[in-house]
Write an enzyme that holds these catalytic residues in place. Sequence first.
Site, PDB file in Angstrom:
ATOM      1  N   TYR A 104     -65.196 -20.499   4.885  1.00 53.79           N
ATOM      2  CA  TYR A 104     -64.466 -19.451   4.158  1.00 53.79           C
ATOM      3  C   TYR A 104     -65.201 -18.113   4.278  1.00 53.79           C
ATOM      4  O   TYR A 104     -64.597 -17.074   4.555  1.00 53.79           O
ATOM      5  CB  TYR A 104     -64.330 -19.861   2.693  1.00 53.79           C
ATOM      6  CG  TYR A 104     -63.501 -18.931   1.840  1.00 53.79           C
ATOM      7  CD1 TYR A 104     -62.118 -19.089   1.756  1.00 53.79           C
ATOM      8  CD2 TYR A 104     -64.092 -17.913   1.102  1.00 53.79           C
ATOM      9  CE1 TYR A 104     -61.343 -18.243   0.971  1.00 53.79           C
ATOM     10  CE2 TYR A 104     -63.335 -17.065   0.306  1.00 53.79           C
ATOM     11  CZ  TYR A 104     -61.961 -17.241   0.242  1.00 53.79           C
ATOM     12  OH  TYR A 104     -61.212 -16.395  -0.544  1.00 53.79           O
ATOM     13  N   SER A 122     -62.343 -10.900   0.679  1.00 48.23           N
ATOM     14  CA  SER A 122     -62.911 -11.509  -0.522  1.00 48.23           C
ATOM     15  C   SER A 122     -64.279 -10.873  -0.772  1.00 48.23           C
ATOM     16  O   SER A 122     -64.860 -10.258   0.136  1.00 48.23           O
ATOM     17  CB  SER A 122     -63.080 -13.022  -0.301  1.00 48.23           C
ATOM     18  OG  SER A 122     -63.906 -13.624  -1.287  1.00 48.23           O
TER      19      SER A 122
END
Length: 276
Positions: free
Chosen positions: A169, A155
């Site tokens: 995350y 990401s």
Amino acid sequence: MGRLDGKVALITGAARGQGRSHAITLAREGAEIIAVDLAGQVESVPYEMATPADLAQTVKLVEAEDRRIVSLEADVRDPEAMQAATERGLAEFGHIDIICANAGISSWDPAPDMSPQRWRDMIDINLSGVWYSVQPALTSMIERGAGGSIILTSSVYGLEGGVGRVHHYVAAKHGVVGLAKSLANELAPHRIRVNTVNPTFVATGMIQNDAIYKLFVPDLPNPTQEDFKEVLLGMNKLPIPWVEPQDISNAVLFLASDDARYITGTTLVVDAGHLA
């Protein structure tokens, strides 16, 4: 001829979203597909996850490309389940050339309120699950001697600190980048390439849901997709709120193909200028 004729790709999180898009895209270029998904809910995830019906639809869409597919319901948190899924794919197709470790979840909490279970689920799925998705196929890939391509989904938050409330995350996605670089070093003598794709927000069920709308637009009692869109427009440099799954699949296809035959240990950012 497709760019992946004769190749076999194992894809996790294949029931919908990016994983389904990857499966269809690689199949369209000639690859046979091993599609793996939990096809169930994780309690700490605040939105609806994929179902067995979603996985069945991926099968139909791949078969519509006139390619073979094996689908399995397996939890990437379970190394034995991923070993069994890999063995099933090898039994069906004889080899694995491409691994797309794509399965992942999203959740959020302020740091003081983060429960141990929410932290554990995130790391177990988004980091350990990536490892468990890759490791079972490595011996067969090395022994076959035909090289290969491993693509790990990270990401933009694997390269920056991210917005608040996604500490677990961010930690997991940074870990994925480190894992890719380490594997790239070890597997290079076997001509097995390892890279990450690092997207900005992608228009899938992971971000298109009421829970995340409320996270990003907390001042409205019932924010809509349009409200959410306005916030995201300020996060990318290009004037778009999010990219489409196909944009990420195009990057995955490139990394899987011989077009990227000398690319390994890199982060391929598809972020509409988010990190610029």
